[in-house]
Each structure stands twice: as C-alpha cells, then as structure tokens.
Design a protein around this motif. Sequence first.
Motif, PDB file in Angstrom:
ATOM      1  N   LEU A 170      26.017  24.423 -70.194  1.00 33.97           N
ATOM      2  CA  LEU A 170      25.124  23.693 -69.165  1.00 33.97           C
ATOM      3  C   LEU A 170      25.374  21.870 -70.047  1.00 33.97           C
ATOM      4  CD1 LEU A 170      22.225  24.506 -67.200  1.00 33.97           C
ATOM      5  CD2 LEU A 170      22.624  22.235 -67.882  1.00 33.97           C
ATOM      6  N   PHE A 171      24.917  21.984 -70.907  1.00 33.53           N
ATOM      7  CA  PHE A 171      24.443  20.333 -71.540  1.00 33.53           C
ATOM      8  C   PHE A 171      26.096  20.463 -71.213  1.00 33.53           C
ATOM      9  CE2 PHE A 171      24.558  18.120 -75.379  1.00 33.53           C
ATOM     10  CZ  PHE A 171      23.576  16.676 -75.628  1.00 33.53           C
ATOM     11  N   LEU A 172      27.033  21.309 -72.030  1.00 34.14           N
ATOM     12  CA  LEU A 172      28.719  20.484 -71.816  1.00 34.14           C
ATOM     13  C   LEU A 172      28.836  19.584 -70.882  1.00 34.14           C
ATOM     14  CD1 LEU A 172      29.715  22.585 -74.658  1.00 34.14           C
ATOM     15  CD2 LEU A 172      29.319  19.972 -75.109  1.00 34.14           C
ATOM     16  N   ALA A 173      29.169  21.020 -70.065  1.00 35.48           N
ATOM     17  CA  ALA A 173      29.205  20.479 -68.505  1.00 35.48           C
ATOM     18  C   ALA A 173      27.980  19.529 -67.857  1.00 35.48           C
ATOM     19  CB  ALA A 173      29.001  22.010 -67.489  1.00 35.48           C
ATOM     20  N   ALA A 174      26.992  19.385 -68.036  1.00 36.38           N
ATOM     21  CA  ALA A 174      26.097  18.170 -67.490  1.00 36.38           C
ATOM     22  C   ALA A 174      26.665  16.752 -68.084  1.00 36.38           C
ATOM     23  CB  ALA A 174      24.942  18.560 -67.223  1.00 36.38           C
ATOM     24  N   LEU A 175      26.563  16.877 -69.062  1.00 43.83           N
ATOM     25  CA  LEU A 175      26.743  15.821 -69.832  1.00 43.83           C
ATOM     26  C   LEU A 175      27.674  14.709 -69.162  1.00 43.83           C
ATOM     27  CD1 LEU A 175      25.247  14.037 -72.461  1.00 43.83           C
ATOM     28  CD2 LEU A 175      27.591  14.737 -73.956  1.00 43.83           C
ATOM     29  N   PRO A 176      28.754  14.521 -68.384  1.00 40.42           N
ATOM     30  CA  PRO A 176      29.197  13.143 -67.505  1.00 40.42           C
ATOM     31  C   PRO A 176      28.725  13.159 -67.043  1.00 40.42           C
ATOM     32  CG  PRO A 176      31.272  15.137 -68.859  1.00 40.42           C
ATOM     33  CD  PRO A 176      29.867  15.490 -68.627  1.00 40.42           C
ATOM     34  N   PHE A 177      28.046  14.267 -66.242  1.00 38.01           N
ATOM     35  CA  PHE A 177      26.843  14.000 -64.716  1.00 38.01           C
ATOM     36  C   PHE A 177      25.865  12.797 -65.172  1.00 38.01           C
ATOM     37  CE2 PHE A 177      29.446  17.118 -63.635  1.00 38.01           C
ATOM     38  CZ  PHE A 177      29.834  16.740 -62.718  1.00 38.01           C
ATOM     39  N   TYR A 178      25.274  13.293 -66.748  1.00 37.95           N
ATOM     40  CA  TYR A 178      24.245  12.479 -66.690  1.00 37.95           C
ATOM     41  C   TYR A 178      24.994  10.602 -66.934  1.00 37.95           C
ATOM     42  CZ  TYR A 178      20.148  11.590 -70.079  1.00 37.95           C
ATOM     43  OH  TYR A 178      18.652  10.819 -70.764  1.00 37.95           O
ATOM     44  N   THR A 179      25.598  10.728 -68.016  1.00 37.92           N
ATOM     45  CA  THR A 179      25.568   9.689 -68.520  1.00 37.92           C
ATOM     46  C   THR A 179      26.293   8.564 -67.746  1.00 37.92           C
ATOM     47  OG1 THR A 179      28.804  10.256 -68.500  1.00 37.92           O
ATOM     48  CG2 THR A 179      26.941  10.182 -70.540  1.00 37.92           C
ATOM     49  N   GLU A 180      27.247   9.221 -66.332  1.00 38.07           N
ATOM     50  CA  GLU A 180      28.040   8.200 -65.086  1.00 38.07           C
ATOM     51  C   GLU A 180      26.530   8.178 -64.301  1.00 38.07           C
ATOM     52  OE1 GLU A 180      31.031   8.585 -61.140  1.00 38.07           O
ATOM     53  OE2 GLU A 180      31.150  10.203 -63.214  1.00 38.07           O
ATOM     54  N   TYR A 181      25.486   8.861 -64.213  1.00 32.80           N
ATOM     55  CA  TYR A 181      25.015   8.450 -62.610  1.00 32.80           C
ATOM     56  C   TYR A 181      23.082   7.844 -63.459  1.00 32.80           C
ATOM     57  CZ  TYR A 181      28.474  10.748 -59.850  1.00 32.80           C
ATOM     58  OH  TYR A 181      29.170  10.961 -58.816  1.00 32.80           O
ATOM     59  N   VAL A 182      23.093   8.830 -64.546  1.00 30.48           N
ATOM     60  CA  VAL A 182      21.956   8.061 -65.284  1.00 30.48           C
ATOM     61  C   VAL A 182      21.677   6.640 -66.279  1.00 30.48           C
ATOM     62  CG1 VAL A 182      20.423   8.432 -66.572  1.00 30.48           C
ATOM     63  CG2 VAL A 182      20.778   9.754 -65.769  1.00 30.48           C
ATOM     64  N   PHE A 183      23.039   6.439 -66.877  1.00 26.52           N
ATOM     65  CA  PHE A 183      23.343   5.639 -67.182  1.00 26.52           C
ATOM     66  C   PHE A 183      24.604   4.748 -66.960  1.00 26.52           C
ATOM     67  CE2 PHE A 183      21.849   7.599 -70.785  1.00 26.52           C
ATOM     68  CZ  PHE A 183      20.281   7.039 -70.814  1.00 26.52           C
ATOM     69  N   ALA A 184      25.440   5.185 -65.723  1.00 29.56           N
ATOM     70  CA  ALA A 184      26.223   4.077 -64.955  1.00 29.56           C
ATOM     71  C   ALA A 184      26.902   4.219 -65.943  1.00 29.56           C
ATOM     72  CB  ALA A 184      25.330   2.610 -63.807  1.00 29.56           C
ATOM     73  N   ASP A 185      27.106   4.758 -66.978  1.00 31.97           N
ATOM     74  CA  ASP A 185      28.199   4.567 -67.490  1.00 31.97           C
ATOM     75  C   ASP A 185      29.507   5.668 -68.425  1.00 31.97           C
ATOM     76  OD1 ASP A 185      30.136   2.955 -69.491  1.00 31.97           O
ATOM     77  OD2 ASP A 185      28.894   2.530 -71.053  1.00 31.97           O
TER      78      ASP A 185
END
Length: 456
Positions: A264-279
């Motif tokens: 779950l961590f691996l699958a969610a990481l791209p979403f976390y970086t894009e929508y939390v840090f906008a990068d």
Amino acid sequence: MSTTPGTPAPRTAAEPVLTPRARAADLVTYSTGSIGMGVWVTVPGLLLLYFLTHTLGVSPFLAGLTLLLPKIIDVVVHPLLGTLSDRQARRSGHRGGMLRWGLLLGAAMAAMFSVPAGLSGPAAALWVGGWFIAGNLLFACFQVPYLTTPSDLRVGYHERTRVFMFRMLFLTLGLLGAGVAAPALVASGDRGDYSRMALLLAGAMVVSCLVALAGVRRLVGNCGFRLPDGRAHTALGDIRIAWRDHDFRALVLSYLFTGTTTHLFLAALPFYTEYVFADGALTAVFMGAFLGPAVVAGPLWLRVSRRIGKQRGLLLSQGVFIVGSLVLLLGELLGVAATVAVVVALGIAFAGLQLFAFSMVPDAVAAAEARGTARAGAYTGVWTATEATGTAIGPYLYSAVLAVGGFVSTAEGHGVAQPDSALTALLAGFTVVPAVLMATAVWFQRRYALDRPAGP
C-alpha cells in the motif's frame, strides 16, 4: 516465546550442533536473482495503479480490480507450484526446472506497460490485467523454488538469517534501482516512456535470473540439500499441514498484513508526493530515502537477531513502521527534509520486516522436519501466496479509499482538480490505514513461539 536481551541466541529445535557455512561468493551469485525479483515487485506495485488512473484513464475502482484479480489467481497457483516443486526435487534432486521459466518474465513486463495507442479505460485495463496475470505466473515459477532454497540447505538458525541477509541486500538493490529509475523514466506520463522503461528494466531481470540459476546450484552443492519427504501428497493436503502449524500460521497471518502495508505504501507514494507536496518528482527521492538505508541495514539487523532473536527484531521493526506511518500525517507541516528523515526510518524498519519474516520461514520448515514433515516447497508456496495476496490487497485497498473519497481519474498525465474529500482520503490511506494494518500484524506475530532460548 521471545527472548530477552542477554539470553543466549535462539535456535529452532531442528538445528544441528554443527552445520555448513555458505560461501560468500555463492551467496552473492544466488542473491543476484533478487535484483530481478525486486524490479518485478517494485515497478507494478509503485507505478501500475498510477499508470492506470493517470495515463490510461481507468477509474480507481476498476484499476484496483485490475491489480487485485490477477493476485487471486496467485493465491491458488503458488501452493500448487510449491507441491509441484517438491515433487520435481524428489525426482531430480534440485528445483532448477521450474526456475528457468522465470527467464520469460521480462517479456511479460515489457508487454504489460506497452499498451496499444487505441486502448484506454476498460480496454486498457483488460490488456494490463491479462499481462499482469501472465507475469505473475512466470514470477511464481521462479519465486517459489528460489525462496525455497534457504529451506533446502542443511544450515542452522543463524546461518539461515545470513543467507537471507544477502538475499535481502540484493533484493533491496533491485527495489532501490527500480524505485528510483522507473519514476524518473516515466516522469512525463506518456505511454511511450512507460514502454521504454519496462523494456529497459526487463533486460536487467533476465540477466539476474540467469546468474541466480548458477547460484542455486552452487549453494546446494556446497551446503547439502534436504530432500522433501517421499510420501505422496496433494497441494490441498500440503496447505492443511502448513495451516495446522501454529507458528507458521501466526507468521503467515502477520506477514499478510505486513505485506499489505508495505505494498500500500508503494502504491500510495506517488499520490502523496503529488498532492501533499505538489511535486511528483519527489517520488524518486522518497523511494531512494526509503530503500537506500535498507541496503546497509541488513547487517545491523543481523546483529540484532544474534542478540535478541528474530521474533523481537521483527516486532521492533513493525513498531517503528506504525509510528513512522502516523508521523507522515504531518508531512506538509514537517516539510520535505523532515519527511525524508521519517521515510529513512521507515526504510530501515522495512529491511527488518523483510529479513526477519523471510528467515523465519526456513526455521518453521526445519521445525516441521524435526516432527517428521519435510515439505519445504509446500511451505514456501503458501508463503509466496500470502505475499502475493498482500501485494494485491495493498494497492486495491488504497484504490478503494481513493474511490470512497471521490478521486477523479485522468489520462496522459493531464492535471485535474481533486475534491477535498479525495485529498483527505489519499492522506489517510497513506498514513492511518498502514498504521492499523501493521498493528494487526503485530497482534498475529506475538503468537509466534518458535524462537526460544538455547545454548550456543
């Protein structure tokens, strides 16, 4: 029961007093196969959900099913392959025949990400899902006999941990290389970039499998081979025997939730970086922070194992992952640098999760052999089926959280505004949900009782 600091190191009842020690060169050759395994585990786990929802225009719900359904097949196939591997080993004295099918895995990897230009939405999901099934079957043909090798060797409690330390080191190299390179290679979101990325990494997978074949032969030749028992038995009977093993059952259930959490961590990481840090470019940075420390953490965890045993080491790793997941809730307040530090701690814990859990499987096999049941392939088949289940449930669970939050899919990397409910869901799914899952893993792991104090 677990040991306490200062007590003699634990060992299983089946460990002989004097056992062979594997040569480092043989362990390196054998462990090279884990590089290819790391690529296959990382790339679909990290990018496939994002690829489906952001490039192919597949809805989160359908994308989750596309990742889940092939893994349901794995749950059935892996135990069957474990039993088949035992039968082949009894006939030939080795497991090389099934291992060779892994050489075709690279072709499935390349095809899975090479979706024809005219396909999008459900049709694209069908293409990806079909090749994902083929790739998982080929991966299982390699994985089951490959991971059974440490159980086949006539080595003792701590030497089994050492074998897996080498294996985890090379697995981490594969995870790290793929985890950093793959997101960088597909940063544009174009289909062509995904296809080229898959083709490049597929070549590395084939080479690593070829080297591993030689490594397995060398290890077995120098450390001996535990032949599975000669009694006729079925895959269903093997599953029943494995499930009745109290310690193995506790270990399997614990790892089911552990594997679900990490994937779950691996699958969610791209979403976390894009929508939390906008990068989105931070995905590669965070993957490096997560997997980089794991490269050097293996020897440290081996020393921990020698002092307090694998059980307490595993519980410690699980505890660190729970705390770290909850701290990531504050990622936006912490800033990038502090969040990277948290991810580093999670990566160190991840190394312990993998090393201890996997090295406990041959301990359970050795204990079963002492009770008169030697079915290493069958136990490994159940174990890898569990791993495959966690690999599927993790991304599916996160996609379900996104769907509940109203996440909006897009195609070819085009941006789209997300509702506040979707942003809340993607953050909670990356932090709170993993913490709850890992706490459940701890609950099951505490029921494992194979480690015990013993003399040197």
